[in-house]
Scaffold this active site. Sequence first.
Site, PDB file in Angstrom:
ATOM      1  N   TYR A   1       0.841  -1.192   0.000  1.00 22.30           N
ATOM      2  CA  TYR A   1       0.000   0.000   0.000  1.00 22.30           C
ATOM      3  C   TYR A   1       0.877   1.242   0.000  1.00 22.30           C
ATOM      4  CZ  TYR A   1      -3.978  -2.936   1.061  1.00 22.30           C
ATOM      5  OH  TYR A   1      -4.955  -3.875   0.988  1.00 22.30           O
TER       6      TYR A   1
ATOM      7  N   SER B   1       6.299   1.526   9.907  1.00 26.55           N
ATOM      8  CA  SER B   1       6.452   0.339   9.090  1.00 26.55           C
ATOM      9  C   SER B   1       5.104  -0.190   8.637  1.00 26.55           C
ATOM     10  CB  SER B   1       7.220  -0.729   9.871  1.00 26.55           C
ATOM     11  OG  SER B   1       6.342  -1.713  10.354  1.00 26.55           O
ATOM     12  N   LYS B   2       5.112  -0.745   7.450  1.00 26.09           N
ATOM     13  CA  LYS B   2       3.865  -1.262   6.887  1.00 26.09           C
ATOM     14  C   LYS B   2       3.300  -2.399   7.726  1.00 26.09           C
ATOM     15  CE  LYS B   2       4.893   0.202   2.199  1.00 26.09           C
ATOM     16  NZ  LYS B   2       5.257  -0.120   0.819  1.00 26.09           N
ATOM     17  N   ARG B   3       4.181  -3.117   8.363  1.00 24.94           N
ATOM     18  CA  ARG B   3       3.721  -4.267   9.152  1.00 24.94           C
ATOM     19  C   ARG B   3       3.067  -3.846  10.455  1.00 24.94           C
ATOM     20  NH1 ARG B   3       7.629  -9.048  10.246  1.00 24.94           N
ATOM     21  NH2 ARG B   3       5.746  -9.515  11.439  1.00 24.94           N
ATOM     22  N   ARG B   4       3.727  -2.935  11.149  1.00 26.11           N
ATOM     23  CA  ARG B   4       3.283  -2.570  12.489  1.00 26.11           C
ATOM     24  C   ARG B   4       2.236  -1.468  12.530  1.00 26.11           C
ATOM     25  NH1 ARG B   4       8.874  -2.105  14.303  1.00 26.11           N
ATOM     26  NH2 ARG B   4       8.703  -0.056  13.362  1.00 26.11           N
TER      27      ARG B   4
END
Length: 469
Positions: free
Chosen positions: A16, A238-241
Amino acid sequence: MAQTPRYRFAPSPTGYFHVGGARTALYNWILALQNNGVFVLRIEDTDDSRNNPQWTKGILEALAWLGIDSSDSHFEGPIFQSANAALHVAAAEKLFAQGVAYYCDLSTEDIQKRAKDSGKQGYDGHSRDRGLGPGKGRVLRFRVPPGSTIVQDEVRGSVEFDNSTIEDFVLLRGNGSPVFLLANVVDDITQGITHVVRAEEHLPNAPKQQMIWQALGHQPPSWAHVPVLVNEQRKKLSKRRDKVAVEQYREEGILAAAMKNYLMTLGWAPTGDTEIVPFEKITADFKLGSVNHSPAFFDIVKLQSFNADYIRAMPVGEFIRACEPWLTREKAPWQAHDYDAKVFAEIAPLVQTRVQLLQDVPSMVDFLFCDLPIIDADAFTKAFAPEWASLTLIEIREGFTTCEFTPDALKAVVEAVGEKHSLKLGKLQAPLRVAVTGRSVGPPLFEPIALLGRDATLRRIDIALAKKV
RNA sequence: GGCCCCAUCGUCUAGUGGACUAGGACACCACCCUCUCAAGGUGGCGGCACGGGUUCGAAUCCCGUUGGGGCUGCCA
């Protein structure tokens, strides 16, 4: 002599579209507008298995949402990096021919072992003088010269790197494909980029890339490394967190103008005491030299506050239009045929000051379009707890059967009942509000009741009274 | 560990040697307004990381300490 400044934004389509990316894009865009330059959009889609055309589409749409697209003459692109692979390889071959780069056949494990044995980290330049030619599994490395490299940075001043701390980095992988460091520079050169404005995480890449620029016979660009955006733990977003997808904020009903304005107050501020300002002022005021040097926390609460401010500032008509996607899509909590745009237009001014996100709108007006309100159990219990609750509601109902059905008349009825029982309007309206709207809070009561009409209102009161008894 | 970057209210920032009793915004608290909730208004809480210099004078310049961050991939 003064050439047109050429800026660029070079995202890789691996997920994204990130708010940090949006901020960097905005910086470049503003600089291009301000200096009558060009903003080049380059999609760095080289060979990474994470790449996906879907992400490219997302980036393009998100940028367009922010007002960055080909409808403006300063925009150029998108250019796809993968289309230039041959140029990257040619540049690498040139560097090899010049002796500025050399091949090495050590595997990652070999390098780790040597590092461990010698007690020094990283690659030790083992193949520098082995005279290896290209071959399967061999990587091409840049021969870092002695001395030091000074990066002139528009936000940080001059930053000096001792070349002995920079290992001979890889240019071409064992399979012959170019790595980011090389491809990025070659594209910048071929696209005539004069200014590289990107996030601070790239600062350690700058000396390496500057050496490539020079080895390829070109004057390095003007560099600017802007601080990263961080979360509450002060770590890089971060994209993950973290919640970083621009698309997601858009879905929730953040306005593009609010997002742009907010993003620009991170690491920088417009002149004067007001931070909510038109984009034109930002474009006029912005200076790279006044960008802050430290990371900035991306504060969603403040973003929402900006958004609420932008929502309130809209002309009502524009607000109504902006709400439409949330009122007519299948997510709306009512049947499509029960929605009445005229009714919404009537109460729109009352909801406009009460929402932070456009997605908050439906729950504020759903009772007008659903056959029966969705009753909040806690609110109901609380509203009907006083002993006077049912009694006064019955009297209000009486009044409603005969009075004129206008906000003023309705209010007069309720006030009269209040006077009789020595109850303030604020208290007295609670049971009525829950009966009609299902909630204890919401827009002013009498306008929506008038909109709802006598029959529906009386029916809701009756149902509430029956439920109570 | 190594290299690099950074340091003003909880957060985002203004501040570029004297106009600083450090200004604004978000958040929070109180009051006013008010049919609930908002919005709006008024007020409040709260900060120059620490230690040394330089200077008549330092949030601002220098050094050190401490703390935080980024990078350290045949990802980008």
